[in-house]
Design an enzyme around this catalytic site. Structure first.
Site, PDB file in Angstrom:
ATOM      1  N   LYS A  66      38.763   5.749  61.427  1.00 10.77           N
ATOM      2  CA  LYS A  66      38.448   4.770  60.586  1.00 10.77           C
ATOM      3  C   LYS A  66      37.504   4.382  60.310  1.00 10.77           C
ATOM      4  O   LYS A  66      36.203   3.751  59.659  1.00 10.77           O
ATOM      5  CB  LYS A  66      39.699   3.763  60.545  1.00 10.77           C
ATOM      6  CG  LYS A  66      40.951   4.271  60.081  1.00 10.77           C
ATOM      7  CD  LYS A  66      41.895   3.049  59.655  1.00 10.77           C
ATOM      8  CE  LYS A  66      42.835   4.129  59.954  1.00 10.77           C
ATOM      9  NZ  LYS A  66      44.418   2.365  59.746  1.00 10.77           N
ATOM     10  N   ASP A 100      45.167  -1.558  54.461  1.00  7.34           N
ATOM     11  CA  ASP A 100      45.731  -1.830  55.408  1.00  7.34           C
ATOM     12  C   ASP A 100      46.343  -2.693  55.557  1.00  7.34           C
ATOM     13  O   ASP A 100      47.685  -3.070  55.619  1.00  7.34           O
ATOM     14  CB  ASP A 100      44.728  -1.187  56.930  1.00  7.34           C
ATOM     15  CG  ASP A 100      45.329   0.262  57.352  1.00  7.34           C
ATOM     16  OD1 ASP A 100      45.572   1.101  56.196  1.00  7.34           O
ATOM     17  OD2 ASP A 100      44.310   0.454  58.249  1.00  7.34           O
TER      18      ASP A 100
END
Ligand code: ATR
Length: 264
Positions: A66, A100
């Site tokens: 990420k 997220d």
């Protein structure tokens, strides 16, 4: 040919993202093909370049890439900048986002029916997973957001970057009641639970583990203490829906997909 998307990670074979996006595509009538790419640990940028060259339109990014995705994107959203991490790449404009945090908040509020406004929430862990959701939690109107970590200095560094967050060590927990306790540590992957004081998890707590697809010692402990215990499957589905929207401009319904994954 269908527009191609994928989740890129290492390991990634266990991912339920392809199944989730396939259901979104069917339900919305979007013609997409969503696969799974395991990139070598030092080969993220190459894997992205290859996928783009093969006609890929965008991808989800999971552990441990990420941060690499954040560095690769030419333009990122404000929430991705805060998280210093990207889980959604759209190739046409080299845009990176992070869904997220909104995924966790939507799962808690919409799927679990927990009104976060005015509540006290505790996040366990101060690594990438906690950093990815802190901004969205701060935006949810909580009365108090505490981040506890084994290494206190990491929690303190996070609190500095997210004004409003209170950093603590595990030894300082115990006296205070938290309505929601979110496990954002990787302890469960090693078959461990963070060292929680007796009574922290009780009948009035929602214990949430961001991990899905396995029963963690944290969740087992929560159940034994009478808490409501939930894994991160709903977060997966909600973050996926937001990614799907970023790519396709269409927002899929999440409930039927989550119900199907839970086998209910
Ligand atoms: P991730 O990106 O998955 O968050 P990470 O950045 O390595 O991974 O962070 C892992 C988190 O889990 C950290 O908060 C770590 O605590 P430390 O910062 O003190 O290392 C936490 N963690 C891992 N194993 C743990 C355990 N057995 N007990 C408590 N915390 C643990």
């Amino acid at each position: 040919m269908s527009d191609r998307y994928a989740v890129i990670g290492n390991p990634v074979a266990h991912s339920k993202s392809p199944a989730v996006h396939a259901q979104f595509a069917r339900a919305t009538g979007q013609d997409i093909d969503y696969g799974c790419i395991e990139a070598p640990l030092d080969g993220f940028a190459d894997a992205i370049a290859r996928f783009r060259a093969a006609g890929g339109k965008g991808c989800n990014v999971t552990l441990p890439f990420k941060r690499d995705a954040f560095n690769l994107a030419q333009r990122v959203s404000e929430r991705a900048r805060l998280a210093q991490a990207v889980n959604t790449l759209r190739f046409e404009d080299s845009f990176g986002d992070n869904t997220d945090g909104i995924g966790l908040v939507r799962d808690l509020t919409e799927n679990m029916g927990v009104a976060l406004h005015g509540r006290a929430l505790l996040v366990l862990g101060a690594g990438g997973a906690a950093q990815g959701v802190a901004g969205a939690l701060l935006g949810a109107g909580l009365r108090r957001l505490v981040i506890a970590n084994r290494t206190l200095s990491r929690a303190q560094a996070l609190a500095k970057r997210f004004p409003g967050v209170i950093a603590q060590g595990y030894d300082a927990l115990g006296a205070e009641h938290f309505d929601v306790v979110v496990n954002a540590t990787s302890a469960g992957l090693a078959g461990e639970s963070p060292p929680l004081p007796e009574g922290l998890l009780n009948e009035n707590t929602l214990a949430y583990d961001m991990v899905y697809g396995r029963d963690t010692p944290f969740l087992a402990r929560a159940r034994a203490a009478g808490a409501r215990a939930v894994d991160g499957l709903g977060m997966l589905v909600e973050q996926a829906a937001e990614s799907f929207f970023i790519w396709r401009g269409v927002r899929p319904a999440t409930r039927p997909v989550l119900a199907k994954l839970r086998g209910s």
